[in-house]
Design a protein around this motif. Structure first.
Motif, PDB file in Angstrom:
ATOM      1  N   THR A 263       0.863  -1.166   0.000  1.00  0.00           N
ATOM      2  CA  THR A 263       0.000   0.000   0.000  1.00  0.00           C
ATOM      3  C   THR A 263       0.903   1.221   0.000  1.00  0.00           C
ATOM      4  N   TRP A 265       0.937   5.966  -0.273  1.00  0.00           N
ATOM      5  CA  TRP A 265       0.206   7.224  -0.317  1.00  0.00           C
ATOM      6  C   TRP A 265       1.178   8.391  -0.289  1.00  0.00           C
ATOM      7  N   ARG A 266       0.631   9.550  -0.596  1.00  0.00           N
ATOM      8  CA  ARG A 266       1.326  10.813  -0.377  1.00  0.00           C
ATOM      9  C   ARG A 266       0.621  11.527   0.773  1.00  0.00           C
ATOM     10  N   THR A 297      -3.577   1.123   5.429  1.00  0.00           N
ATOM     11  CA  THR A 297      -4.860   0.660   4.880  1.00  0.00           C
ATOM     12  C   THR A 297      -4.680   0.208   3.432  1.00  0.00           C
ATOM     13  N   ASP A 298      -5.687  -0.517   2.921  1.00  0.00           N
ATOM     14  CA  ASP A 298      -5.871  -0.769   1.489  1.00  0.00           C
ATOM     15  C   ASP A 298      -4.656  -1.414   0.822  1.00  0.00           C
ATOM     16  N   SER A 300      -2.775  -4.098  -1.686  1.00  0.00           N
ATOM     17  CA  SER A 300      -3.005  -4.735  -2.983  1.00  0.00           C
ATOM     18  C   SER A 300      -1.868  -5.711  -3.255  1.00  0.00           C
ATOM     19  N   ILE A 313       0.365   4.127  -7.096  1.00  0.00           N
ATOM     20  CA  ILE A 313       0.152   4.831  -5.832  1.00  0.00           C
ATOM     21  C   ILE A 313      -0.330   6.247  -6.129  1.00  0.00           C
ATOM     22  N   ARG A 314      -1.631   6.397  -6.080  1.00  0.00           N
ATOM     23  CA  ARG A 314      -2.234   7.688  -6.417  1.00  0.00           C
ATOM     24  C   ARG A 314      -3.099   8.242  -5.287  1.00  0.00           C
ATOM     25  N   ARG A 315      -3.154   7.544  -4.179  1.00  0.00           N
ATOM     26  CA  ARG A 315      -3.995   8.035  -3.092  1.00  0.00           C
ATOM     27  C   ARG A 315      -3.234   9.043  -2.237  1.00  0.00           C
ATOM     28  N   PHE A 316      -3.998   9.921  -1.627  1.00  0.00           N
ATOM     29  CA  PHE A 316      -3.461  10.923  -0.724  1.00  0.00           C
ATOM     30  C   PHE A 316      -4.080  10.700   0.651  1.00  0.00           C
ATOM     31  N   LYS A 317      -3.292  10.990   1.694  1.00  0.00           N
ATOM     32  CA  LYS A 317      -3.793  10.813   3.054  1.00  0.00           C
ATOM     33  C   LYS A 317      -3.465  12.024   3.913  1.00  0.00           C
TER      34      LYS A 317
END
Length: 560
Positions: A263, A265-266, A297-298, A300, A313-317
């Motif tokens: 998993t 994130w940025r 989280t999340d 893959s 990896i394109r999700r932001f947190k």
């Protein structure tokens, strides 16, 4: 009165209390009365073995390093190693001399002597007994109890080894090694666009563990290729359980190596992280604003053995909690040419709320002195003004004053309610050379300009820490007497004692008198909690055609 209260307890309770004391406290307790002296001497083996076990836990040491010990005097000698290092450091600070140590040449078995010149890296396992050497094709684990009759413990193949990125001890008997592999772009990878220019960094994870038969075994946990844009470098790593956390600039990648999933994130609303720690629930960042936590989280599955940062990896947190610095924010954003950074003895151990997270913020400052000649009533006078300047604006011939400030912080992590955690600055100090060191031997801008911290380890618990300092570039060092000399220094911060005026002295560990002609320090390793270290030397003779000696050799030293 305290001694009388102690002796009124049953002997087994007294021994239980004594077993949790520091060595220095045990020494002092022995002097309080005859009954306690006799109790400690009569149960010396039990007391000092337990004291050594606590020493290993407190300082994150590899317990098998002491599996060969079996007498009270041996346990005592090992458990009191930090006292010897602290004493030798204090003597060096007071006199300006190189730290006292006994240095012994390591003699490799004849079958391996020819391979020594091919060693690319070394690592001293915390505990001071096992030395790891890395070649492009293999890793070797050496038992260096007797450096003149070295024993090869493990020899395992490595796949296109480049360099060690990270090591950590898990529990008491497992060592994880993360290293980079020269693998190029992963097979089957298709760039997302015609003009795409990407690179790949491949990490491999190797586990060394101590068996019930008192031998090492190795276990490979596979490889992960990370596809990224050019000039994207791994900034820091951490490991907890089966999760390897990799920080690349503002992007975080978490690889669960047992299930081979990931998993990432940025992080939003914070500046670029300077260091990453890990708990079971959070990735914990230190930025110039404070300490922040992001929940894992999340996950893959890893497809085809690689992860593309651009496409995967394109999700932001946003951090689930943030504890900010009180007052002035420290300047800890990372720069390639000025390593202001966070250092911490807990970096290699999980953050679980049992112990406070202690970390230091290193901050280099530069001041330009400008003289302005003006005339007042026919008398010439000079006004000198000092301005703070950026490292990038500093030139070698500038009239510059530099300093290295170190700010120590304590983060009290509360896993049940992270938002209630606290962050406190506990001390501030200036690291500098001893007043006995001449400017001819060491450049006057040291250590802010030239020094980079090689690594940072506990000496006697998380409050007592040692930084190993070396010159960061393999070039001629301005101001030093010899080219290629590369001396090695240490600084020690003790939570129980403070230097005068907040000053911490950087003392020579491997000094000019230790360096032979036409040789230089290639690598240096130190385990402060065992007072042992290793130096990997190299030769650069002027007349190479007539030079017939080894080009590389190793010395084991013990601080006395």
């Amino acid at each position: 009165m305290e001694a009388m209260a102690m002796t009124s307890l049953p002997p087994e309770i007294q021994l239980g209390i004594i077993g949790h004391m520091d060595p220095l406290d045990i020494f002092h307790l022995q002097l309080t009365c005859k009954r306690l002296y006799e109790l400690i001497e009569g149960s010396a083996e039990l007391i000092w073995k337990h004291c050594l076990e606590q020493h290993c836990i407190r300082n994150c040491l590899f317990w098998p390093s002491y599996s060969h010990l079996n007498t009270a005097s041996e346990y005592k000698q090992a458990a009191t190693a930090p006292l010897r290092l602290t004493s030798a450091y204090a003597k060096s600070v007071a006199t300006g001399d190189v730290i006292d140590k006994v240095m012994t040449r390591i003699k490799f078995p004849a079958a391996y002597v020819a391979d020594i010149d091919d060693v690319q890296e070394m690592h001293l396992v915390p505990g001071g007994r096992f030395l790891l050497t890395f070649r492009r094709e293999e890793i070797r684990v050496w038992d260096i109890i007797s450096p003149t009759s070295l024993k090869l413990v493990v020899e395992a193949p490595l796949d296109r080894f480049c360099e060690v990125e990270y090591t950590t001890i898990a529990g008491r008997d497992r060592l994880y090694i993360v290293y980079e592999v020269d693998a190029g772009m992963p097979k089957g990878y298709t760039p997302p666009g015609v003009d795409s220019s990407e690179e790949a960094t491949t990490l491999a994870l190797l586990e060394l563990y101590w068996t019930a038969h008192n031998t090492f075994e190795t276990r490979s946990h596979g490889q992960l290729a990370i596809v990224h844009l050019p000039k994207t470098e791994i900034q820091t790593l951490s490991l907890i359980g089966s999760k390897l956390i990799v920080q690349l600039g503002s992007l975080t990648l978490v690889w669960d190596f047992r299930s081979d999933c990931y998993t990432g994130w940025r992080v939003l609303d914070v500046s670029k992280p300077s260091e990453v720690f890990a708990s079971e629930k959070h990735v914990i960042y230190v930025t110039r604003e404070g300490v922040h936590g992001v929940v894992y989280t999340d996950y893959s599955p890893v497809a085809s053995g690689y992860v593309s940062l651009q496409t995967s990896i394109r999700r932001f947190k946003i951090p689930s909690f943030s504890i900010r610095f009180a007052g002035r924010q420290p300047d800890i954003e990372r720069y390639d040419n000025l390593p202001n950074k966070v250092l911490g003895p807990n970096i290699s151990s999980p953050v679980d709320g049992t112990d406070d997270l202690i970390f230091d913020v290193r901050e280099s400052l530069f001041y330009q002195q400008i003289s302005d000649n003006k005339s007042y009533d026919s008398d010439d006078s000079t006004l000198e003004t000092e301005f703070e300047v950026s490292f990038n604006d500093v030139e070698y011939d500038d009239d510059v004053r530099a300093s290295l400030q170190v700010h120590r912080y304590k983060f009290e992590y509360r896993p049940e309610n992270p938002s209630a955690s606290s962050l406190t600055r506990v001390s501030a100090s200036e690291h500098a050379f001893s007043e006995f060191q001449s400017s001819f031997e060491y450049p006057p801008q040291h250590p802010a300009w030239f020094f980079t911290a090689n690594y940072f380890q506990r000496c006697n618990g998380p409050d007592s820490t040692v930084v190993l300092w070396t010159y960061p570039y393999e070039e001629w060092t301005p101001g030093w007497k010899e080219e290629w000399a590369n001396p090695v220094f240490i600084s020690l911060v003790d939570g129980k004692q403070r230097e005068k005026d907040g000053r911490v002295t950087i003392a020579p560990l491997v000094g000019m008198e230790d360096i032979e002609a036409e040789t230089f320090v290639q690598k240096a390793a130190l385990c402060p909690a065992s007072a042992k270290g290793v130096v990997m030397w190299g030769a650069e003779p002027e007349d190479q055609d007539e030079f017939s000696g080894a080009w590389k050799w190793f010395d084991l030293f013990e601080v006395v």
